[in-house]
Write a protein that holds these residues in place. Structure first.
Motif, short mmCIF file in Angstrom:
data_model
loop_
_atom_site.label_atom_id
_atom_site.label_comp_id
_atom_site.label_asym_id
_atom_site.label_seq_id
_atom_site.Cartn_x
_atom_site.Cartn_y
_atom_site.Cartn_z
N HIS A 27 13.98 -11.38 -1.82
CA HIS A 27 12.68 -10.85 -2.27
C HIS A 27 12.85 -10.00 -3.53
O HIS A 27 12.03 -10.05 -4.45
CB HIS A 27 12.03 -10.03 -1.17
N PHE A 28 13.92 -9.21 -3.57
CA PHE A 28 14.14 -8.34 -4.73
C PHE A 28 14.39 -9.13 -6.00
O PHE A 28 14.23 -8.61 -7.10
CB PHE A 28 15.30 -7.39 -4.46
N THR A 29 14.78 -10.40 -5.86
CA THR A 29 14.98 -11.22 -7.04
C THR A 29 13.70 -11.42 -7.83
O THR A 29 13.72 -11.79 -9.00
CB THR A 29 15.58 -12.60 -6.64
N HIS A 30 12.55 -11.15 -7.18
CA HIS A 30 11.25 -11.29 -7.86
C HIS A 30 10.86 -10.04 -8.66
O HIS A 30 9.84 -10.04 -9.34
CB HIS A 30 10.15 -11.56 -6.83
N VAL A 31 11.64 -8.98 -8.55
CA VAL A 31 11.28 -7.70 -9.17
C VAL A 31 11.65 -7.71 -10.65
O VAL A 31 12.70 -8.21 -11.04
CB VAL A 31 11.97 -6.53 -8.43
N THR A 32 10.81 -7.13 -11.47
CA THR A 32 11.06 -7.10 -12.91
C THR A 32 12.24 -6.19 -13.25
O THR A 32 12.55 -5.24 -12.51
CB THR A 32 9.83 -6.61 -13.69
N LYS A 87 0.11 -8.85 -4.79
CA LYS A 87 1.01 -10.00 -4.59
C LYS A 87 2.42 -9.67 -5.05
O LYS A 87 3.41 -9.97 -4.34
CB LYS A 87 0.47 -11.21 -5.35
N TYR A 88 2.54 -9.06 -6.22
CA TYR A 88 3.85 -8.71 -6.76
C TYR A 88 4.60 -7.75 -5.82
O TYR A 88 5.80 -7.93 -5.56
CB TYR A 88 3.67 -8.07 -8.13
N LEU A 89 3.92 -6.75 -5.31
CA LEU A 89 4.56 -5.78 -4.43
C LEU A 89 4.91 -6.40 -3.07
O LEU A 89 6.01 -6.22 -2.56
CB LEU A 89 3.65 -4.56 -4.23
N VAL A 90 3.98 -7.14 -2.49
CA VAL A 90 4.19 -7.72 -1.15
C VAL A 90 5.33 -8.73 -1.17
O VAL A 90 6.18 -8.75 -0.27
CB VAL A 90 2.90 -8.38 -0.65
N GLU A 91 5.38 -9.57 -2.20
CA GLU A 91 6.38 -10.63 -2.25
C GLU A 91 7.69 -10.17 -2.88
O GLU A 91 8.71 -10.86 -2.77
CB GLU A 91 5.82 -11.84 -2.99
N GLY A 92 7.66 -8.99 -3.52
CA GLY A 92 8.85 -8.47 -4.15
C GLY A 92 9.43 -7.28 -3.41
O GLY A 92 10.01 -7.42 -2.33
N PRO A 108 -3.40 3.69 -5.22
CA PRO A 108 -3.69 2.39 -5.85
C PRO A 108 -2.75 1.28 -5.41
O PRO A 108 -3.19 0.13 -5.21
CB PRO A 108 -3.55 2.70 -7.35
N ASP A 109 -1.46 1.59 -5.24
CA ASP A 109 -0.53 0.54 -4.81
C ASP A 109 -0.74 0.17 -3.34
O ASP A 109 -0.64 -1.00 -2.97
CB ASP A 109 0.92 0.98 -5.04
N VAL A 110 -1.03 1.15 -2.50
CA VAL A 110 -1.32 0.84 -1.10
C VAL A 110 -2.58 -0.02 -1.02
O VAL A 110 -2.66 -0.98 -0.24
CB VAL A 110 -1.49 2.11 -0.25
N LYS A 111 -3.56 0.30 -1.83
CA LYS A 111 -4.80 -0.47 -1.85
C LYS A 111 -4.54 -1.89 -2.33
O LYS A 111 -5.06 -2.87 -1.77
CB LYS A 111 -5.85 0.20 -2.73
N ALA A 112 -3.71 -2.04 -3.36
CA ALA A 112 -3.39 -3.38 -3.86
C ALA A 112 -2.71 -4.22 -2.79
O ALA A 112 -3.01 -5.41 -2.61
CB ALA A 112 -2.50 -3.26 -5.10
#
Length: 432
Positions: free
Chosen positions: A132-137, A200-205, A288-292
């Motif tokens: 999953h961390f491979t998706h992180v910028t 999506k970015y946070l959940v999948e990363g 904001p991130d929890v909401k996203a």
């Protein structure tokens, strides 16, 4: 058939060459070079704003939970992580030079996070969810690195892992990664807004929600095509984050936000087991991130159709359930009714009715059994609390109690193999 000696020699030589080439290819694939150590970076070399952002990102990744032992120093590791293949112990990710990552360059850190390879070239176990961390910028990993390198350095070496014999041979992990590690980025969906795409970015990363909420195959890899369809984490069932969740129709973006931020929601009860630690961490994450995250998960649960969301309905088949199971009814009255009965004080404190609790609706009774055995503590120190009953109720009594509450508070069919599930849950609870 006659084969000349020269032809035989040529054939053997050909096979030998192929074997050598194959062995060389295998060695090349398994081998990862050591990245040279560096002098421990000065804390002052990191921008304060970047460190603060890294703290929030590390919170999303739940780093402190996995890398902090009970009663131990933050991020110093040695926390036991039970898996189907044995027990792993988390590593020390403080900037201690000898036992932590103080000598790790940012390049070494990025490789570990995205490819599962330590600074010395050894393969890391996928308990570190690098798939999953491979998706992180790179920019976000830089911030996490800055945050970790400015923590207190703690000298602590993790205990040796206790794995099934043979699985301690780390080069095997190269084959696992060949099968299950897919180095890709999370692509934004142009049809969705920025908040949805952030979720999506946070959940999948970094949040790696699929690490627990996706079923795994016999090799421990996530099953492709079954993302977020439910899994297992530390002996607890991680329910599906899709429409297959039995409470999906009553989960809203608002209730998900409340649950993730506080550890409980009046229409869905309290987080327990590994999820309790997750929500405790998310309580420190910016709104904001929890909401996203909640926006994206709500979308997954309703398959993009908010119109299917419904209000929770209260079920209480008290008379029928008591007639079917008088023993369970008696146990409930003595152990549970003070909080969960009609008119109980808990009901006047905006606490959830048992008829809304997902664990009672799941096809697997494991979570309900674990909650009775281990109890439920409010992650943030405020909210629902249930004491553990492992020392007060026998397995047979828990079976009767669970059968009763399932019949009384849900419209779901009776659990099958309830006895063996309770026995397994107690064994798992005792091992933790």
């Amino acid at each position: 058939m006659h084969v000349s000696r020269r032809a035989l020699v040529r054939a053997i030589s050909g096979v030998s060459v192929l074997a050598v080439v194959g062995l060389a290819a295998a060695v090349w694939f398994v081998y990862e070079p050591e990245i040279a150590p560096i002098a421990r970076p000065d804390k002052a070399s990191f921008d304060e704003a970047v460190v603060k952002r890294g703290e929030q990102l590390a919170t999303v990744g739940d780093c402190i939970v996995c890398h902090t032992a009970d009663g131990g120093k933050p991020f110093a590791g040695s926390r036991p992580l039970p898996t189907p293949f044995g027990t792993l112990y988390s590593g020390n990710i403080t900037p201690d030079e000898a036992t932590g990552i103080g000598h790790w360059s940012e390049t070494a850190f990025d490789r570990a996070m995205k490819q599962g390879v330590a600074r010395d070239g050894s393969n890391l176990y996928p308990a570190l969810p690098y798939e999953h961390f491979t998706h992180v910028t790179d920019d976000d990993l830089h911030a996490v690195y800055a945050f970790l390198m400015t923590r207190e350095a703690v000298s602590l070496t993790a205990p040796a892992n206790k794995l099934i014999p043979g699985l301690g041979f780390r080069p095997l992990l190269a084959g696992w990664k060949l099968l299950f590690l897919h180095e890709t980025s999370v692509q934004p969906d142009p049809s969705q807004n920025a908040e949805w795409n952030r979720g999506k970015y946070l959940v999948e990363g970094l949040a790696h929600c699929g690490g627990c909420h996706t079923p795994r195959n016999v090799a421990g890899g996530e099953e492709l095509g079954s993302e977020f369809e439910g899994g297992v984490a530390e002996g607890w069932v991680a329910p599906a984050l899709t429409a297959r969740n039995p409470s999906a129709s009553t989960w809203t973006q608002a209730s998900l936000f409340n649950y993730l931020k506080t550890g409980s929601d009046e229409n869905h009860s309290a987080a327990a087991g590994p999820m309790a630690a997750v929500t405790e961490g998310l309580s420190r994450l910016n709104d904001p991130d929890v909401k996203a995250i909640s926006v994206y998960i709500a979308y997954k649960m309703h398959e993009g159709e908010p119109s299917v969301i419904s209000d929770p309905s209260t079920i209480d088949n008290a008379t029928q359930a008591a007639n079917e199971n008088s023993v369970g009814a008696h146990l409930f009255q003595g152990a549970c009714a003070g909080c969960h009965g009609i008119g109980a004080p808990m009901a006047d404190q905006a606490r959830a009715s048992l008829s809304t609790v997902t664990d009672l609706k799941l096809n697997d009774p494991t979570n309900a059994a674990m909650a009775i055995l281990q109890g439920v503590s409010a992650p943030s120190g405020k909210g629902p609390y249930m004491p553990p009953f492992a020392g007060n109720l026998t397995d047979k009594e828990i079976v009767e109690l669970l059968a009763y509450v399932r019949s009384r508070f849900t419209a779901s069919p009776a659990w099958t193999k309830l006895e063996s599930s309770v026995t397994s849950a107690r064994r798992e609870a005792q091992a933790q």
